[in-house]
Design a protein around this motif. Structure first.
Motif, PDB file in Angstrom:
ATOM      1  N   ARG A 134       0.828  -1.205   0.000  1.00  0.00           N
ATOM      2  CA  ARG A 134       0.000   0.000   0.000  1.00  0.00           C
ATOM      3  C   ARG A 134       0.864   1.259   0.000  1.00  0.00           C
ATOM      4  O   ARG A 134       0.522   2.247  -0.633  1.00  0.00           O
ATOM      5  CB  ARG A 134      -0.943  -0.010   1.204  1.00  0.00           C
ATOM      6  CG  ARG A 134      -1.926   1.151   1.239  1.00  0.00           C
ATOM      7  CD  ARG A 134      -2.948   1.040   0.132  1.00  0.00           C
ATOM      8  NE  ARG A 134      -3.600   2.326  -0.059  1.00  0.00           N
ATOM      9  CZ  ARG A 134      -4.667   2.494  -0.811  1.00  0.00           C
ATOM     10  NH1 ARG A 134      -5.204   1.480  -1.439  1.00  0.00           N
ATOM     11  NH2 ARG A 134      -5.193   3.670  -0.942  1.00  0.00           N
ATOM     12  N   TYR A 183       1.623   2.567  -3.232  1.00  0.00           N
ATOM     13  CA  TYR A 183       0.509   3.144  -3.982  1.00  0.00           C
ATOM     14  C   TYR A 183      -0.142   4.344  -3.296  1.00  0.00           C
ATOM     15  O   TYR A 183      -0.560   5.286  -3.939  1.00  0.00           O
ATOM     16  CB  TYR A 183      -0.574   2.076  -4.185  1.00  0.00           C
ATOM     17  CG  TYR A 183      -1.798   2.627  -4.856  1.00  0.00           C
ATOM     18  CD1 TYR A 183      -1.869   2.700  -6.237  1.00  0.00           C
ATOM     19  CD2 TYR A 183      -2.859   3.142  -4.118  1.00  0.00           C
ATOM     20  CE1 TYR A 183      -2.975   3.243  -6.866  1.00  0.00           C
ATOM     21  CE2 TYR A 183      -3.966   3.693  -4.732  1.00  0.00           C
ATOM     22  CZ  TYR A 183      -4.019   3.739  -6.101  1.00  0.00           C
ATOM     23  OH  TYR A 183      -5.088   4.282  -6.718  1.00  0.00           O
ATOM     24  N   THR A 184      -0.225   4.303  -2.002  1.00  0.00           N
ATOM     25  CA  THR A 184      -1.158   5.127  -1.240  1.00  0.00           C
ATOM     26  C   THR A 184      -1.010   6.636  -1.431  1.00  0.00           C
ATOM     27  O   THR A 184       0.048   7.121  -1.796  1.00  0.00           O
ATOM     28  CB  THR A 184      -1.046   4.786   0.256  1.00  0.00           C
ATOM     29  OG1 THR A 184      -2.146   5.329   0.952  1.00  0.00           O
ATOM     30  CG2 THR A 184       0.234   5.302   0.853  1.00  0.00           C
ATOM     31  N   PHE A 231      -5.464  -2.368  -2.291  1.00  0.00           N
ATOM     32  CA  PHE A 231      -6.063  -1.375  -3.162  1.00  0.00           C
ATOM     33  C   PHE A 231      -7.070  -2.068  -4.052  1.00  0.00           C
ATOM     34  O   PHE A 231      -7.076  -3.288  -4.189  1.00  0.00           O
ATOM     35  CB  PHE A 231      -5.028  -0.603  -3.987  1.00  0.00           C
ATOM     36  CG  PHE A 231      -3.876  -1.440  -4.498  1.00  0.00           C
ATOM     37  CD1 PHE A 231      -4.055  -2.376  -5.499  1.00  0.00           C
ATOM     38  CD2 PHE A 231      -2.617  -1.279  -3.967  1.00  0.00           C
ATOM     39  CE1 PHE A 231      -3.002  -3.139  -5.960  1.00  0.00           C
ATOM     40  CE2 PHE A 231      -1.551  -2.036  -4.422  1.00  0.00           C
ATOM     41  CZ  PHE A 231      -1.748  -2.968  -5.424  1.00  0.00           C
ATOM     42  N   GLU A 236      -9.042   1.839  -8.153  1.00  0.00           N
ATOM     43  CA  GLU A 236      -7.871   2.655  -7.822  1.00  0.00           C
ATOM     44  C   GLU A 236      -6.744   2.410  -8.832  1.00  0.00           C
ATOM     45  O   GLU A 236      -6.102   3.350  -9.302  1.00  0.00           O
ATOM     46  CB  GLU A 236      -7.371   2.342  -6.409  1.00  0.00           C
ATOM     47  CG  GLU A 236      -8.250   2.877  -5.309  1.00  0.00           C
ATOM     48  CD  GLU A 236      -7.765   2.449  -3.940  1.00  0.00           C
ATOM     49  OE1 GLU A 236      -7.610   3.341  -3.082  1.00  0.00           O
ATOM     50  OE2 GLU A 236      -7.531   1.245  -3.724  1.00  0.00           O
TER      51      GLU A 236
END
Length: 177
Positions: free
Chosen positions: A71, A74-75, A106, A110
């Motif tokens: 994450r 990506y986050t 995710f 997304e």
């Protein structure tokens, strides 16, 4: 795996290498091998965005195998007062070499919205063996401290793995008698 990825990326000419971890020993080792060490607990996202003029990373290699690490690649995280940006730039690529055990952190929408590419799975050994062996010959001297021969036998394995989990030792090889 992450440290080896740093060495190979440096050999391939990657200029901006960052290593994110919370373990000081691994961060020091990553710095020794050419990466900028970023402590997970001190907002590495801000540093990456400052270093990339708020674009984000082109490629993130996730080598932990944990949903939180995936994450992080990506986050959306706050990098300054007015803006938030993804650590991975749009059209970026996440390569996960850690064995994921958790649900993916995710959603499909997304990934779609970001045009994200994610790659994981077993190494295609037959397809990369020749190139990997050539690279190993080039970097072999840098790998001396990566594996420690454990002085005890398998009866000491719980202690060795406890120290490994704490980041106090690297990979461990047991001497079989």
């Amino acid at each position: 795996m992450g440290l080896l990825a740093i060495i190979v990326a440096r050999q391939l000419g990657v200029k901006n290498l960052f290593a994110i971890d919370s373990n000081p020993t691994r961060l020091k080792t990553a710095e020794t091998h050419g990466a900028r060490p970023l402590n997970l607990l001190t907002s590495p996202q801000s540093f990456i965005f400052n270093a990339t003029e708020n674009r984000g990373a082109d490629i993130v290699i996730e080598a932990v195998g944990h949903a939180d690490a995936l994450r992080l690649a990506y986050t959306r995280l706050v990098c300054n007062v007015d803006n938030s940006f993804d650590i991975l730039r749009p059209f970026g690529h996440i390569v996960s070499v850690g064995v994921q055990q958790d649900p993916l952190p995710f959603t499909g929408p997304e990934c779609y919205a970001k045009n994200l590419r994610v790659q994981w799975g077993r190494c295609p050994v037959r397809g990369v063996f020749h190139d990997a062996l050539e690279m190993l010959l080039v970097v072999q001297d840098e790998l001396v401290d990566f594996v420690q021969v454990w002085p005890g036998g398998l009866e000491d394995a719980p202690k060795a793995f406890e120290l490994f989990d704490k980041g106090e030792v690297g990979k461990v090889a047991f001497r079989m008698t």
